[in-house]
Write an enzyme that holds these catalytic residues in place. Structure first.
Site, PDB file in Angstrom:
ATOM      1  N   CYS A  32       0.838  -1.201   0.000  1.00  0.00           N
ATOM      2  CA  CYS A  32       0.000   0.000   0.000  1.00  0.00           C
ATOM      3  C   CYS A  32       0.875   1.252   0.000  1.00  0.00           C
ATOM      4  CB  CYS A  32      -0.911   0.001   1.224  1.00  0.00           C
ATOM      5  SG  CYS A  32      -1.897   1.490   1.394  1.00  0.00           S
ATOM      6  N   CYS A  62      -0.522   4.083   2.209  1.00  0.00           N
ATOM      7  CA  CYS A  62      -0.321   3.868   3.637  1.00  0.00           C
ATOM      8  C   CYS A  62       1.119   4.138   4.064  1.00  0.00           C
ATOM      9  CB  CYS A  62      -0.672   2.431   4.015  1.00  0.00           C
ATOM     10  SG  CYS A  62      -2.281   1.870   3.470  1.00  0.00           S
ATOM     11  N   ASP A  63       2.084   3.693   3.251  1.00  0.00           N
ATOM     12  CA  ASP A  63       3.477   3.641   3.701  1.00  0.00           C
ATOM     13  C   ASP A  63       4.442   4.532   2.925  1.00  0.00           C
ATOM     14  OD1 ASP A  63       2.688   1.680   5.533  1.00  0.00           O
ATOM     15  OD2 ASP A  63       2.973   0.081   4.072  1.00  0.00           O
TER      16      ASP A  63
END
Length: 317
Positions: free
Chosen positions: A135, A138-139
């Site tokens: 992701c 997300c990261d």
């Protein structure tokens, strides 16, 4: 023991398909529970920008999730947490056993979606959360001004790679073929981006690192069989999807690859059980197609319940 909660419809999964189904079913004055093991929105929460959803030139995936959730609960649909462990059929009723309790419903809509396939290479599991990610949204911020690689060549791989160019110093696409599978408009953007480069016929055979984080990947050219090392601090994997059908194995409604089989009305082989969205066996898995599936199933459960015998079809509290 607490009395089992009963509903007209239990929707398992709260992505775009499940939320749309909840909107249609609750508007028809049915009692609806959306049941998910995590936050509503599904993979939309992992999408940086959605540019192909009607009505928006561009919208962040999490923002679209919030808007859909507001619509899906507007007419009384409930939202709950739980992982489905099994489903039983008891006449016209369906019993949903979860790790958080048991529910009874006249109909079920399976909307559990799919999840990213892992590479299965050495080091992948060891460094998950320490440089290996599925992701970018997300990261990605953890890799600001660093060199990262993206494994894959489809829409998700290239879109998330483009997103990473806003954060990382460089993004290298590793693809096992000699051309991308992404839509042409996405490919054009990628090839025009100075921060992106491409390694063709390339497969990851090991993710390497020290005790704390990823430091590189060992790759092989599947034409020349030459092995080489690429230094990187982040490995983003987008090599395919697999359906989330755990808990439904006993129903015999999936194909050999695990995707749920339905007709055009989203009906499975079991009366009263429908399936929508990315968990279905179909060609195109997009937010728009998920929404279409959800609307058909939301209307379908109303039609199904309306046709039940009067003695069965008493109002559910």
């Amino acid at each position: 023991m607490a009395k089992d909660k009963q509903y007209d419809v239990v929707i398992i999964g709260a992505g775009p398909a499940g939320m749309t189904a909840a909107t249609y079913a609750s508007r028809a004055n049915l009692s609806v529970l959306m049941l998910d093991r995590g936050i509503y929105g599904g993979q939309m929460n992992n999408t940086a920008e959605v540019e192909n959803y009607p009505g928006f030139d561009s919208i962040l995936g999490p923002d679209l999730s919030e808007k859909m959730y507001a619509s899906s609960t507007r007419f009384g649909a409930e939202y709950g947490f739980g992982t489905v462990e099994s489903i039983e059929i008891d006449g016209h009723n369906k019993i949903i056993n979860t790790d958080m309790g048991r529910y009874i419903a006249k109909t079920i809509i399976i909307a559990t979606g799919s999840e990213h396939v892992h590479l299965g290479t050495d080091g992948e599991e060891d460094y998950q959360g320490r440089g290996v990610s599925y992701c970018a949204v997300c990261d990605g911020a953890f890799f600001r001004d660093e060199d990262v690689v993206v494994v894959g060549g489809g829409d998700s791989a290239i879109e998330e790679g483009l997103y990473l160019t806003n954060l990382a110093r460089s993004v290298t696409i590793l693809h096992r073929r000699d051309s991308l599978r992404a839509q042409k408009i996405i490919q054009d953007r990628a090839f025009a981006n100075d921060k992106m480069s491409f390694r063709w016929h390339t497969e990851v055979i090991e993710i390497t690192g020290d005790s704390d984080k990823v430091t590189g990947v060992r790759v092989i050219d599947n034409q020349t069989h030459e092995v080489s090392q690429i230094n990187t601090s982040g490995v983003f994997v987008y090599v395919g999807l697999k359906p989330n059908t755990q808990g439904f194995e006993n129903l015999d409604i999936t194909n050999d690859d695990g995707w749920v089989i339905t007709d055009e009305q989203m009906r499975t082989a079991i009366p009263g059980i429908f399936a929508v969205g990315d968990v279905r066996a179909k060609e195109l898995r997009q937010i728009t197609t998920a929404v279409g599936d959800g609307s058909i199933a939301g209307q379908g459960v109303y039609d199904y319940i309306s046709a039940l015998p009067v003695a069965v079809n008493e109002p559910v509290n």
